[in-house]
Design a protein around this motif. Structure first.
Motif, mmCIF file in Angstrom:
data_model
loop_
_atom_site.group_PDB
_atom_site.id
_atom_site.type_symbol
_atom_site.label_atom_id
_atom_site.label_comp_id
_atom_site.label_asym_id
_atom_site.label_seq_id
_atom_site.Cartn_x
_atom_site.Cartn_y
_atom_site.Cartn_z
ATOM 1 N N GLY A 187 0.740 -1.268 0.000
ATOM 2 C CA GLY A 187 0.000 0.000 0.000
ATOM 3 C C GLY A 187 0.765 1.311 0.000
ATOM 4 N N HIS A 188 2.102 1.291 -0.072
ATOM 5 C CA HIS A 188 2.830 2.553 0.010
ATOM 6 C C HIS A 188 3.832 2.751 -1.128
ATOM 7 C CE1 HIS A 188 1.034 2.096 3.940
ATOM 8 N NE2 HIS A 188 1.217 3.379 4.142
ATOM 9 N N SER A 189 3.689 1.979 -2.201
ATOM 10 C CA SER A 189 4.550 2.155 -3.385
ATOM 11 C C SER A 189 6.031 2.191 -3.025
ATOM 12 C CB SER A 189 4.167 3.456 -4.127
ATOM 13 O OG SER A 189 2.786 3.498 -4.366
ATOM 14 N N ASP A 190 6.442 1.329 -2.085
ATOM 15 C CA ASP A 190 7.849 1.364 -1.671
ATOM 16 C C ASP A 190 8.538 -0.002 -1.714
ATOM 17 O OD1 ASP A 190 6.422 0.321 0.434
ATOM 18 O OD2 ASP A 190 7.090 1.785 1.925
ATOM 19 N N LEU A 191 7.917 -0.987 -2.372
ATOM 20 C CA LEU A 191 8.561 -2.305 -2.459
ATOM 21 C C LEU A 191 7.941 -3.123 -3.587
ATOM 22 C CD1 LEU A 191 6.343 -4.537 -1.213
ATOM 23 C CD2 LEU A 191 6.968 -3.375 0.887
ATOM 24 N N ILE A 192 8.643 -4.185 -3.970
ATOM 25 C CA ILE A 192 8.137 -5.166 -4.950
ATOM 26 C C ILE A 192 8.080 -6.518 -4.246
ATOM 27 C CG2 ILE A 192 8.629 -6.383 -7.114
ATOM 28 C CD1 ILE A 192 8.198 -3.639 -7.944
ATOM 29 N N LEU A 193 6.884 -7.102 -4.187
ATOM 30 C CA LEU A 193 6.702 -8.414 -3.538
ATOM 31 C C LEU A 193 5.503 -9.116 -4.164
ATOM 32 C CD1 LEU A 193 6.950 -8.174 0.376
ATOM 33 C CD2 LEU A 193 8.500 -9.362 -1.146
ATOM 34 N N GLY A 194 5.482 -10.433 -4.047
ATOM 35 C CA GLY A 194 4.332 -11.198 -4.523
ATOM 36 C C GLY A 194 3.983 -12.294 -3.543
ATOM 37 N N ALA A 195 2.852 -12.943 -3.783
ATOM 38 C CA ALA A 195 2.462 -14.062 -2.920
ATOM 39 C C ALA A 195 1.506 -14.985 -3.660
ATOM 40 C CB ALA A 195 1.805 -13.554 -1.641
ATOM 41 N N LEU A 196 1.561 -16.262 -3.278
ATOM 42 C CA LEU A 196 0.559 -17.237 -3.689
ATOM 43 C C LEU A 196 -0.086 -17.771 -2.425
ATOM 44 C CD1 LEU A 196 2.674 -19.251 -6.293
ATOM 45 C CD2 LEU A 196 0.906 -17.540 -6.790
ATOM 46 N N VAL A 197 -1.385 -18.068 -2.504
ATOM 47 C CA VAL A 197 -2.069 -18.680 -1.374
ATOM 48 C C VAL A 197 -2.852 -19.870 -1.922
ATOM 49 C CG1 VAL A 197 -3.486 -18.271 0.676
ATOM 50 C CG2 VAL A 197 -2.407 -16.329 -0.473
ATOM 51 N N ALA A 198 -2.709 -21.022 -1.280
ATOM 52 C CA ALA A 198 -3.424 -22.224 -1.715
ATOM 53 C C ALA A 198 -4.191 -22.809 -0.535
ATOM 54 C CB ALA A 198 -2.450 -23.258 -2.271
ATOM 55 N N ALA A 199 -5.366 -23.347 -0.833
ATOM 56 C CA ALA A 199 -6.164 -23.963 0.227
ATOM 57 C C ALA A 199 -5.601 -25.347 0.564
ATOM 58 C CB ALA A 199 -7.623 -24.086 -0.217
ATOM 59 N N ASP A 200 -5.126 -26.051 -0.463
ATOM 60 C CA ASP A 200 -4.631 -27.414 -0.285
ATOM 61 C C ASP A 200 -3.169 -27.386 0.178
ATOM 62 O OD1 ASP A 200 -5.021 -30.403 -0.973
ATOM 63 O OD2 ASP A 200 -3.138 -29.874 -1.975
ATOM 64 N N ALA A 201 -2.889 -28.081 1.298
ATOM 65 C CA ALA A 201 -1.542 -28.025 1.882
ATOM 66 C C ALA A 201 -0.503 -28.639 0.934
ATOM 67 C CB ALA A 201 -1.523 -28.740 3.228
ATOM 68 N N GLY A 202 -0.874 -29.706 0.225
ATOM 69 C CA GLY A 202 0.059 -30.341 -0.700
ATOM 70 C C GLY A 202 0.427 -29.408 -1.845
ATOM 71 N N LEU A 203 -0.582 -28.719 -2.391
ATOM 72 C CA LEU A 203 -0.338 -27.757 -3.475
ATOM 73 C C LEU A 203 0.548 -26.617 -2.968
ATOM 74 C CD1 LEU A 203 -0.854 -26.717 -6.337
ATOM 75 C CD2 LEU A 203 -3.031 -25.759 -5.541
ATOM 76 N N ALA A 204 0.272 -26.154 -1.741
ATOM 77 C CA ALA A 204 1.088 -25.076 -1.157
ATOM 78 C C ALA A 204 2.546 -25.524 -1.051
ATOM 79 C CB ALA A 204 0.543 -24.681 0.219
ATOM 80 N N GLU A 205 2.785 -26.763 -0.681
ATOM 81 C CA GLU A 205 4.156 -27.280 -0.581
ATOM 82 C C GLU A 205 4.840 -27.307 -1.949
ATOM 83 O OE1 GLU A 205 6.684 -27.707 1.605
ATOM 84 O OE2 GLU A 205 5.062 -26.665 2.621
ATOM 85 N N ARG A 206 4.086 -27.702 -2.981
ATOM 86 C CA ARG A 206 4.659 -27.713 -4.335
ATOM 87 C C ARG A 206 5.033 -26.291 -4.767
ATOM 88 N NH1 ARG A 206 0.563 -30.112 -8.177
ATOM 89 N NH2 ARG A 206 2.225 -30.113 -9.729
ATOM 90 N N LEU A 207 4.169 -25.333 -4.417
ATOM 91 C CA LEU A 207 4.447 -23.938 -4.789
ATOM 92 C C LEU A 207 5.667 -23.414 -4.017
ATOM 93 C CD1 LEU A 207 0.753 -22.713 -4.934
ATOM 94 C CD2 LEU A 207 2.310 -22.975 -6.890
ATOM 95 N N ARG A 208 5.771 -23.791 -2.740
ATOM 96 C CA ARG A 208 6.938 -23.396 -1.951
ATOM 97 C C ARG A 208 8.204 -23.997 -2.577
ATOM 98 N NH1 ARG A 208 7.833 -21.240 2.863
ATOM 99 N NH2 ARG A 208 5.615 -21.252 3.350
ATOM 100 N N GLY A 209 8.075 -25.218 -3.058
ATOM 101 C CA GLY A 209 9.206 -25.872 -3.729
ATOM 102 C C GLY A 209 9.644 -25.097 -4.967
ATOM 103 N N ARG A 210 8.687 -24.503 -5.677
ATOM 104 C CA ARG A 210 9.028 -23.682 -6.846
ATOM 105 C C ARG A 210 9.827 -22.466 -6.399
ATOM 106 N NH1 ARG A 210 10.149 -26.177 -10.296
ATOM 107 N NH2 ARG A 210 10.286 -27.534 -8.534
ATOM 108 N N ARG A 211 9.431 -21.842 -5.277
ATOM 109 C CA ARG A 211 10.197 -20.681 -4.800
ATOM 110 C C ARG A 211 11.634 -21.087 -4.477
ATOM 111 N NH1 ARG A 211 8.691 -17.737 0.635
ATOM 112 N NH2 ARG A 211 10.054 -19.289 1.572
ATOM 113 N N VAL A 212 11.779 -22.220 -3.818
ATOM 114 C CA VAL A 212 13.107 -22.672 -3.400
ATOM 115 C C VAL A 212 14.002 -22.900 -4.618
ATOM 116 C CG1 VAL A 212 14.378 -24.528 -2.261
ATOM 117 C CG2 VAL A 212 12.245 -23.676 -1.254
ATOM 118 N N LEU A 213 13.466 -23.534 -5.664
ATOM 119 C CA LEU A 213 14.314 -23.873 -6.816
ATOM 120 C C LEU A 213 14.400 -22.755 -7.848
ATOM 121 C CD1 LEU A 213 13.691 -27.688 -7.406
ATOM 122 C CD2 LEU A 213 15.390 -26.527 -5.992
ATOM 123 N N LEU A 214 13.344 -21.951 -7.984
ATOM 124 C CA LEU A 214 13.418 -20.839 -8.946
ATOM 125 C C LEU A 214 14.095 -19.623 -8.310
ATOM 126 C CD1 LEU A 214 9.891 -21.152 -10.626
ATOM 127 C CD2 LEU A 214 12.087 -22.001 -11.483
ATOM 128 N N GLY A 215 14.032 -19.536 -6.988
ATOM 129 C CA GLY A 215 14.833 -18.534 -6.282
ATOM 130 C C GLY A 215 14.239 -17.145 -6.171
#
Ligand SMILES: *Cc1c(COP(=O)(O)O)cnc(C)c1O
Length: 345
Positions: A187-215
């Protein structure tokens, strides 16, 4: 939730706010080892975003970093259905992946539910944005999600425009919510960030794995700033929405405006300026209270002509100006816009 979540335990002597922890590595043998996988300040932001969107959140270094993590889950040659006016960067990246045959892209109008559902047959992923950036088209989310699931298609909703204050797509059955935290959430135009939110815990883990390997890892400082900004999200959205409604109403019928695009909720609107690109550019030059800049969702009201960007969809009219309503006085914003429209036209 927006105020309470993502804080240290409420125990005597604990700080009220999650401190910034600038560490890449942690003493071995504990639950946290390396900050590309997990870090305390990031976890606090993820807790807050998960609480708001009703799922498990993973923070990324940008909205595009989050978007690429999801695209990476699509199997080779998999079909992706996406709206004609999705966020410029997302649309451009999907076209790139289509060009190299990494995916097969099907473009639809987000507000044409029958077309969306027809395109979902055999598709791996339905990418929705509602309202769309910058044409403000609204998708029938429950119908699109239900139909996509019947076809075995995973559904992502980019919720950057509505924010979880106005819309929680996971409650409507969506599999993944994407945010450009760069925008209203921080809300203050002072950073760049993103997020994903998943209801399924397994899917969330796969997405976290993408962050770890894509960096695409967020910094502790940016997560701290985002969390600080997030505390006032409900107030900022309420205020911006009130002004957006008022000003959109007044713009309807304005002699220098051909069309007002406002879905009735949210803090973003767009106008098709009479006189096309030149008149729209003049409007952006003439404003004094508004600021001519890209981006949206900050406390300051921003406007820009979207087609000045070479990658913007050709379906977006050349004279379309996107309006992001901040928290300034509504009367000041209206007077400035009205004056600049008349001066430019
Ligand atoms: C800005 C934006 C993005 C991309 O996010 P970044 O943080 O700039 O990488 C994605 N979707 C929408 C709707 C956006 O407005």
């Amino acid at each position: 939730m927006v105020v309470r979540s993502g804080r240290p335990p409420a125990e005597p002597g604990q700080p009220l706010n999650q401190p910034i922890v600038p560490a890449s590595a942690f003493h071995g043998g504990g639950s946290i080892e390396y900050a590309r996988e997990e870090a305390p300040t990031t976890t606090a932001l993820e807790e807050a975003l998960g609480a708001l969107e009703h799922g498990t959140a993973i923070a990324f270094s940008s909205g595009m970093g989050a978007a690429n993590a999801v695209m990476d889950l699509v199997p080779p040659g998999g079909v992706v259905v996406a709206p004609s006016a999705a966020y410029t960067g997302v649309a451009a990246r999907l076209r790139e992946l289509d060009t190299i045959d990494r995916i097969a892209l099907r473009i639809v109008e987000a507000d044409d539910t029958a077309a969306v559902l027809a395109a979902c047959q055999g598709a791996s992923l339905l990418w929705l944005e509602s309202p769309t950036n910058p044409t403000l088209q609204v998708a029938d989310l429950p119908a699109c999600i239900e139909g996509a699931h019947a076809a075995g298609t995973l559904v992502l909703v980019d919720n950057t425009f509505a924010t979880p204050i106005l819309q929680t797509p996971l409650d409507l059955g969506a599999d993944i919510v994407l945010h450009s935290v760069t925008k209203a959430l921080s809300g203050h135009s002072d950073l760049i960030l993103g997020a994903l939110v998943a209801a399924d815990a397994g899917l969330a883990e796969r997405l976290r794995g993408r962050r770890v390997l894509l960096g695409a890892v967020p910094s502790a400082f940016d997560c701290y700033l985002a969390l600080r900004g997030l505390r006032t999200l409900a107030l900022r959205v309420a205020r911006g929405q009130e002004t957006a409604r008022l000003v959109s109403d007044r713009l309807t019928g304005h002699p220098n405006v051909e069309r007002v695009r406002y879905p009735g909720f949210g803090t973003i609107a767009a106008i098709d300026v009479a006189g096309g690109a030149d008149a729209a550019d003049a409007l952006c030059r003439e404003v004094r209270v508004w600021t001519f800049a890209t981006s949206l969702g900050g406390v300051e009201s921003l406007l820009e002509r979207r087609r000045r960007w070479p990658l913007e969809s050709q379906r977006v009219p050349v004279g379309l100006v996107r309006l992001s309503f901040g928290i300034e006085d509504a009367g000041d914003l209206w007077t400035d816009l009205d004056h600049a429209l008349r001066a430019g036209g």
